[in-house]
Write an enzyme that holds these catalytic residues in place. Sequence first.
Site, short mmCIF file in Angstrom:
data_model
loop_
_atom_site.label_atom_id
_atom_site.label_comp_id
_atom_site.label_asym_id
_atom_site.label_seq_id
_atom_site.Cartn_x
_atom_site.Cartn_y
_atom_site.Cartn_z
N ASP A 25 -25.58 68.75 -4.47
CA ASP A 25 -24.35 68.05 -4.82
C ASP A 25 -23.74 67.42 -3.57
O ASP A 25 -23.94 67.90 -2.46
CB ASP A 25 -23.32 69.02 -5.41
CG ASP A 25 -23.57 69.34 -6.86
OD1 ASP A 25 -24.33 68.60 -7.51
OD2 ASP A 25 -23.01 70.33 -7.35
N LYS A 26 -22.96 66.40 -3.77
CA LYS A 26 -22.32 65.72 -2.66
C LYS A 26 -21.57 66.70 -1.76
O LYS A 26 -21.64 66.62 -0.53
CB LYS A 26 -21.35 64.66 -3.19
CG LYS A 26 -20.59 63.89 -2.11
CD LYS A 26 -19.67 62.85 -2.72
CE LYS A 26 -18.92 62.09 -1.65
NZ LYS A 26 -18.00 61.07 -2.23
#
Length: 342
Positions: free
Chosen positions: A162-163
Amino acid sequence: MASEAELEIDDEAAVDEDVALEPFGVRIVALAAEDAVGRVDKVLATRLPEMSRGRIQALIAEGRITRDGAAIADASARALPGDYRFDIPPPVAAEPQPEAIPLTVLFEDAHLIVVDKPAGMAAHPGPGTESGTLVNALLHHCGASLSGIGGVARPGIVHRLDKDTSGVMVAAKTDAAHQGLSALFATHDIERVYIALTRGAPHPARGTIEGAIARSTHDRKKMALVKTGGRHAVTHYVVEAAFGPAAKPLAARVACRLETGRTHQIRVHLASKGAPCLGDPTYGSGPPAEPVRRAMAEAGLARQALHAAVLGFVHPVTGEALRFESALPPDMATLQAQLETL
């Protein structure tokens, strides 16, 4: 073990396709009084099924949807009768561009590259994140060797974080490496260990969480445990340290080893045990105790406390056994130090 991915390639592609297929230009939607029932974003999504509700929310935030000439200010506001004008921009070119973004390279040869991804960097471009991604950085760092490997939109990418999850990632530089790495992830022949700092501690202190995961029917950007359908998901965990009162810890350091790699798997599974990642804006489900909140503020934690600490695999071309470790980044390391004083 497959990547927490934390978003798997095929899952995320399904999201991206919604934007790729949407129309662009000006669209007009007329709502009569009997149609204007509920939130404006939800009502408009039912009238334009080719557009996701999330995309409509983004257009509202950009001031690109007006009602009778006035911009819609709040996607959650009640829908009103009138003529809604959509000013939909043309899609961004699918091919990402090289950008001179510094990378922490743990290993690199002619076939693949292993990096320590910082929190805040998306794996590849997508709606709302067209630049500043790992792919943009890799294209600059690796040059032509990366072009087209695994597809134009996501060259080299075989798994994701995930970012706002930090840690070790591997990317392919050749077709042979891409195919080999993809096969390893598909058969779970990858060692993946994540460190999470959690609200409270999962009980028992060591165990396995199993539960099928699917996209939430209430929020398509969120995943959820489901009783039927979904994708089988297995997370093995151990509480490495608990902080606060022994009878009821306020927080914990939990090591998670993945047997599968579903979308948001660790975050969903830990939340299901009543011990979500600290700072998780999606699955946090309630504030931590005040001393923990204070520790988070002092550490400057502004994302979920989740870090991909270990990545191990057999090199798909040379056959060499590789294993990489990444220490906790400053925000999580500082937070852990603060929690140890509780």
